[in-house]
Structure formats: structure tokens, C-alpha cells
Design a protein around this motif. Structure first.
Motif, PDB file in Angstrom:
ATOM      1  N   LEU A 149       9.522 -12.476   2.577  1.00  0.00           N
ATOM      2  CA  LEU A 149       9.096 -13.587   2.159  1.00  0.00           C
ATOM      3  C   LEU A 149       9.524 -14.014   0.608  1.00  0.00           C
ATOM      4  CD1 LEU A 149       6.084 -14.588   4.332  1.00  0.00           C
ATOM      5  CD2 LEU A 149       8.451 -15.414   4.698  1.00  0.00           C
ATOM      6  N   LYS A 150       9.254 -12.841  -0.102  1.00  0.00           N
ATOM      7  CA  LYS A 150       9.136 -12.879  -1.443  1.00  0.00           C
ATOM      8  C   LYS A 150      10.564 -13.325  -2.200  1.00  0.00           C
ATOM      9  CE  LYS A 150       8.155 -10.112  -4.866  1.00  0.00           C
ATOM     10  NZ  LYS A 150       8.752 -10.886  -5.894  1.00  0.00           N
TER      11      LYS A 150
ATOM     12  N   TYR B  58      10.166 -16.848  -2.568  1.00  0.00           N
ATOM     13  CA  TYR B  58       9.065 -17.044  -3.599  1.00  0.00           C
ATOM     14  C   TYR B  58       9.450 -16.881  -4.985  1.00  0.00           C
ATOM     15  CZ  TYR B  58       4.587 -16.519  -5.793  1.00  0.00           C
ATOM     16  OH  TYR B  58       3.272 -16.608  -6.678  1.00  0.00           O
ATOM     17  N   SER B  59      10.147 -15.917  -4.950  1.00  0.00           N
ATOM     18  CA  SER B  59      10.489 -15.430  -6.493  1.00  0.00           C
ATOM     19  C   SER B  59      11.310 -16.308  -7.464  1.00  0.00           C
ATOM     20  CB  SER B  59      10.910 -13.969  -6.677  1.00  0.00           C
ATOM     21  OG  SER B  59       9.886 -12.953  -6.143  1.00  0.00           O
TER      22      SER B  59
ATOM     23  N   TRP C  17      11.542 -22.286   1.548  1.00  0.00           N
ATOM     24  CA  TRP C  17      10.031 -21.486   1.495  1.00  0.00           C
ATOM     25  C   TRP C  17       9.351 -21.971   2.853  1.00  0.00           C
ATOM     26  CZ3 TRP C  17       7.479 -17.421   0.329  1.00  0.00           C
ATOM     27  CH2 TRP C  17       6.242 -17.686   0.290  1.00  0.00           C
TER      28      TRP C  17
ATOM     29  N   LEU D 236       8.062 -19.948   6.146  1.00  0.00           N
ATOM     30  CA  LEU D 236       6.511 -19.434   6.476  1.00  0.00           C
ATOM     31  C   LEU D 236       6.191 -19.862   7.950  1.00  0.00           C
ATOM     32  CD1 LEU D 236       4.634 -20.487   3.239  1.00  0.00           C
ATOM     33  CD2 LEU D 236       5.148 -18.434   4.158  1.00  0.00           C
TER      34      LEU D 236
ATOM     35  N   LYS E  84       2.328  -8.650  -3.413  1.00  0.00           N
ATOM     36  CA  LYS E  84       2.611  -9.929  -3.270  1.00  0.00           C
ATOM     37  C   LYS E  84       3.418 -10.432  -2.300  1.00  0.00           C
ATOM     38  CE  LYS E  84       2.060 -12.787  -6.346  1.00  0.00           C
ATOM     39  NZ  LYS E  84       1.021 -13.811  -6.497  1.00  0.00           N
ATOM     40  N   GLU E  85       4.062  -9.587  -1.720  1.00  0.00           N
ATOM     41  CA  GLU E  85       4.775  -9.960  -0.289  1.00  0.00           C
ATOM     42  C   GLU E  85       3.700  -9.939   0.812  1.00  0.00           C
ATOM     43  OE1 GLU E  85       7.518 -10.475   2.616  1.00  0.00           O
ATOM     44  OE2 GLU E  85       7.942 -10.443   0.498  1.00  0.00           O
TER      45      GLU E  85
ATOM     46  N   GLU F 145       0.584 -10.842   0.186  1.00  0.00           N
ATOM     47  CA  GLU F 145      -0.016 -12.108  -0.071  1.00  0.00           C
ATOM     48  C   GLU F 145       0.818 -13.355   0.504  1.00  0.00           C
ATOM     49  OE1 GLU F 145      -0.798 -13.739  -4.147  1.00  0.00           O
ATOM     50  OE2 GLU F 145      -2.601 -12.833  -3.855  1.00  0.00           O
ATOM     51  N   CYS F 146       2.097 -13.251   0.529  1.00  0.00           N
ATOM     52  CA  CYS F 146       2.841 -14.215   0.990  1.00  0.00           C
ATOM     53  C   CYS F 146       2.620 -14.413   2.352  1.00  0.00           C
ATOM     54  CB  CYS F 146       4.312 -14.109   0.529  1.00  0.00           C
ATOM     55  SG  CYS F 146       4.548 -14.288  -1.250  1.00  0.00           S
TER      56      CYS F 146
ATOM     57  N   GLN G  42       0.103 -16.499   3.787  1.00  0.00           N
ATOM     58  CA  GLN G  42       0.294 -18.004   3.832  1.00  0.00           C
ATOM     59  C   GLN G  42       0.973 -18.456   5.160  1.00  0.00           C
ATOM     60  OE1 GLN G  42       1.792 -19.742   0.065  1.00  0.00           O
ATOM     61  NE2 GLN G  42       1.669 -17.598  -0.884  1.00  0.00           N
TER      62      GLN G  42
END
Length: 451
Positions: A273-274, A277-278, A338, A342, A374-375, A377-378, A381
Motif C-alpha cells: 500500500l505504501k 501512500y508515499s 489510494w 484500501l 508504516k506499511e 500502519e497503512c 486503514q
């Protein structure tokens, strides 16, 4: 070597709790047993190792990396060309530093990666366990756009092979797959992406005949097949041919029947997912690249080039005038993708699908190994709990990559790969950001206080 670890809290990878008052017995790099603390005196022959009240959890498994990438946006220009292998060795070290004890490499330079694997196994080189596909297979005019169609022989030698094998015919596809197999790969990887993420329009992909050849060869040699995709077309091909893992996540809303078939076939999704996001949060990457920590993770030239590259994402107007020449990412595409990605991940989760954790680490400046947490954490979501994403990073990933009997949890007869962190990851995933110690086969390969 017999070691007894004590004074820690334990997340074993299987239970949604931290256990206290336990000891870990490690014999020749393997977990022998997990016992109550009152039994510690029964093992005087073991070397005592105090873990100072920290939290122990299984070593993280990153199911999607490119660890032999050299992190340069321009690897040919001096001094970058003289720092390629130095950066690769830093990649190995960096993975361990951030708690990643096993990586599944989704496309690398064969000569270097196979040599590194052998040296790590022999104890001549410090690095994570590597599960590799060597070069991935694509078409002459297909993805990935960042990688040139044909490398001069001198660069093939310098880089240690080719990251991507570009093919024109089904016969070339067969040769490429067999060459990878003969080099000892654990799986094969193909690209199937319709729309460029770098403003390049539509891309050409492998034919159904070529996809069938790859699947049949993989089955004959008991190997998995991973397919890179970004749209529903690639997702459908994974279902059609029964590929084992789908890399990244469709930027289009998945059809209900496709999700149902995906789940029925027990295919696994590694959504990374990052990668969407990034590009929307380049300042987070730059804060790290400006730090003293990054100076430990990159050569001077790699860091310089990466900062220059990522800074472009913060400038207006975007994309820069030279965006097609330098292949800057389509940030608007990521913004639109994004919420859709998700939702797709959430729907697959709800349907009972298999989902793992991967970061695309080392593929570009937008995906440093430092951001594994962070991945995870994504993924929360998309509706996962901290416990669920921790399992994805450990025991679930071990199963996906075919190593569930060896890795992914802290229990007898598995490799003693584990990390220690200061805090409770079941409550806050950010504690994974800076592991205090990392152990591979019971040996400390990274210590925050010493390294």
C-alpha cells in the motif's frame, strides 16, 4: 551453541497477547523450547542472555523487496557506478537494522543475489534470509518503465546480470524461465500492467501462451509464480492461470466475482500500500533522508541522488518539465488509487482472502526499508487490527512464501529469528520503527547500542 534468553515480554506470532515470565531455549540456531521462568535453573549448560525487559517478536518477513537495487537514480554516472556493490551490501545490513530477517526478492540482479545468498548461508556475509526469483520476465515494450529495454554487456557485467528479462516471443519466455530455474530460484515473477504509473500511456504484456508456459514450467519444478499488476486485467490473469501471489493492488474497483474466485483459489495478495501512500507524503521520506540515520543506510552518492529525486515531489508545478525523461511517478494517479486500493484490500479481507505484508523496499527512494512499520500502519486503514498485521508480517508471510515450518513464529523447531523492541506493538506499531536488537538463528546481528 546453547543459549537461554530471559527477562522479556513475548509476542509469539500466533496469540493476541504478550506473555511474561518465559524463557527461550535456543540450540544451534533453532528454538528448542519456550518455558516458564521458574525452570531456568534446569539449564545450567546454556549461556544466559538477559533481554532487559524488552518485547520479543518473530523476525519480520518482507514479502516484496528488491534488495539488489542500488538506490541510484543514475547508476552509470561516476561516482555512483563505483558504489553499486557497496550500496547493495548496505541494503542487506539495513534490512536487518529495521528488523527484517527474511526478504522475498521480487526482481534482482541474478549474479549478485545468488552470490549473496550463498555467502549469507555460509556465514561469510551478514544479511537476511533471501527468497529470490532472480530476473523477472516481461515484454520488450512492457513494464517496468524505469528499467531499460537492453543493457550493454559492460553494464550487465557491472550490475551482476539483468533485473528484467525482456522477451519478444514465447520461445524467449521459455528460455528466460528455464534460465532462472537453473540458477536455483524459489519462484518466478512476471509483469502484467496495462497503464503506466509514469505518464507513458498503455503498456504491452505477455501473451496468454507465454503465461501458460511460465505456469507449466513452475508447476513442473514445484515453484510459485508471482504476478505484478496494477489493474483488474492483471488480477484476472492471476485467477485465470492460478498464479500463487498477486503483487501490489488493483487501482480499479475489483469485481465481486473476481474476489470470490481469488479467495477460492487461495491466491495471496501482497498489496504494498505504501507505493501509493508515499508519493502523497514525500516530506516523511525527506525527513528520513536528511537524518543522520539515513547516512548509515546509503552511500553518499546514493543519498545525494535520492534527495534530489524526492525533492521534486514537493515542488510546484508538478510534474517537472522533464518528467517523461526522468520517469517521475504520477502522483495524481496515486491519490486517486489510494482509497480504491484500501477498499479492495478491505473487501478481500472480508471475503476471507489471504493477504501478506510487503513494502517494495529498495525499488526507489519512495520505499526505504525503514518504513516497514508504516506499511503495517497503512494496512490498518484497510480494517486490520494491529494483531492481524503483525501476523501478516510474520507467520502469514512465512506461509505465503512457503516457509511456515521454518519461520514466522516463536515456537520449537523453527529458526531462532527474532527482534526486540521497546514497547508493545499490539498497541502501537510505531515501536517497530527502531528495533533494539535483531537475532538471526539465535545470533545478534544488530544491536542499536553498538551498531
Amino acid at each position: 551453541m546453547k543459549k537461554l534468553f530471559y527477562n522479556f515480554r513475548l509476542f509469539n506470532g500466533k496469540d493476541n497477547t504478550l506473555f511474561s515470565n518465559k524463557i527461550l531455549l535456543v540450540n544451534d540456531g533453532i528454538f528448542k523450547n519456550i518455558l516458564d521462568i521458574h525452570e531456568i535453573k534446569k539449564y545450567p549448560q546454556y549461556q544466559l542472555c538477559d533481554l532487559n525487559g524488552l518485547t520479543v517478536l518473530p523476525g519480520l518477513i518482507d514479502a516484496h523487496v528488491h534488495i539488489t537495487n542500488f538506490q541510484f537514480t543514475n547508476p552509470i554516472k561516476p561516482p555512483a557506478c563505483f558504489q553499486i556493490n557497496k550500496q547493495r551490501y548496505l541494503n542487506l545490513k539495513t534490512a536487518l537494522k529495521y528488523g527484517i530477517t527474511t526478504v522475498r526478492d521480487l526482481g534482482g540482479f541474478p549474479n549478485f543475489i545468488q552470490q549473496a545468498k550463498k555467502r549469507i548461508q555460509k556465514g561469510e556475509l551478514t544479511g537476511p534470509r533471501i527468497i529470490a526469483c532472480n530476473s523477472f520476465i516481461t515484454t520488450e515494450d512492457g513494464p517496468p518503465e524505469r528499467y531499460p529495454k537492453r543493457l550493454p554487456k559492460i553494464l550487465v557485467t557491472l550490475f551482476g546480470g539483468q533485473m528484467a528479462v525482456r522477451t519478444k516471443t514465447s520461445a524467449e519466455v521459455r528460455r528466460a524461465a528455464l534460465e532462472n530455474i537453473h540458477q536455483g530460484v524459489e519462484f518466478l515473477k512476471i509483469h502484467y500492467t496495462v497503464k503506466s504509473a509514469f505518464y507513458r500511456g498503455k503498456l504491452h504484456n505477455l501473451s496468454d501462451e507465454s503465461l501458460r508456459i511460465i505456469k507449466d514450467l513452475a508447476d513442473q519444478h514445484h515453484l510459485q509464480v508471482a504476478i505484478h499488476h496494477q489493474e483488474n486485467a492483471g488480477f484476472k490473469k492471476a485467477i485465470q492461470f492460478g498464479f500463487n501471489t498477486v503483487e501490489h493492488c488493483s487501482m480499479e474497483q475489483l469485481e465481486k466475482q473476481d474476489i470470490e474466485q481469488f479467495v477460492q483459489k487461495k491466491t495471496a495478495l501482497i498489496p504494498t500500500l505504501k507505493i501509493h501512500y508515499s508519493p502523497q507524503h514525500p516530506d516523511e521520506i525527506l525527513d528520513y533522508l536528511y537524518s543522520s540515520e539515513a547516512r548509515e543506510d546509503f552511500t553518499n552518492e546514493a543519498l545525494k541522488q535520492l534527495i534530489t529525486d524526492i525533492e521534486q515531489y514537493t515542488k510546484k508545478p508538478y510534474p517537472p518539465a522533464d518528467y517523461q525523461k526522468k520517469l517521475y511517478q504520477d502522483v495524481e494517479m496515486s491519490k486517486k488509487a489510494w482509497p480504491i486500493t484500501l477498499e479492495n484490500v478491505a473487501r478481500i479481507k472480508k471475503a476471507g482472502g489471504i493477504i501478506g505484508a510487503g513494502t517494495d523496499a529498495f525499488s526507489s527512494g519512495l520505499s526505504p526499508a525503514r518504513f516497514y512499520w508504516k506499511e503495517l500502519e497503512c494496512l490498518t486503514q484497510a480494517g486490520f487490527s494491529n494483531f492481524e498485521v503483525l501476523q501478516m508480517a510474520t507467520i502469514q508471510n512465512a506461509s505465503i512464501v512457503g516457509r511456515k515450518n521454518e519461520l514466522g513464529s516463536i515456537e520449537p523447531n523453527k529458526y531462532a529469528d527474532f527482534i526486540t523492541v521497546n514497547g508493545n506493538p499490539l498497541q502501537k506499531l510505531v515501536v517497530l520503527k527502531c528495533p533494539t536488537q535483531v537475532f538471526l538463528a539465535g545470533e545478534c546481528v544488530y544491536d542499536q547500542k553498538k551498531d
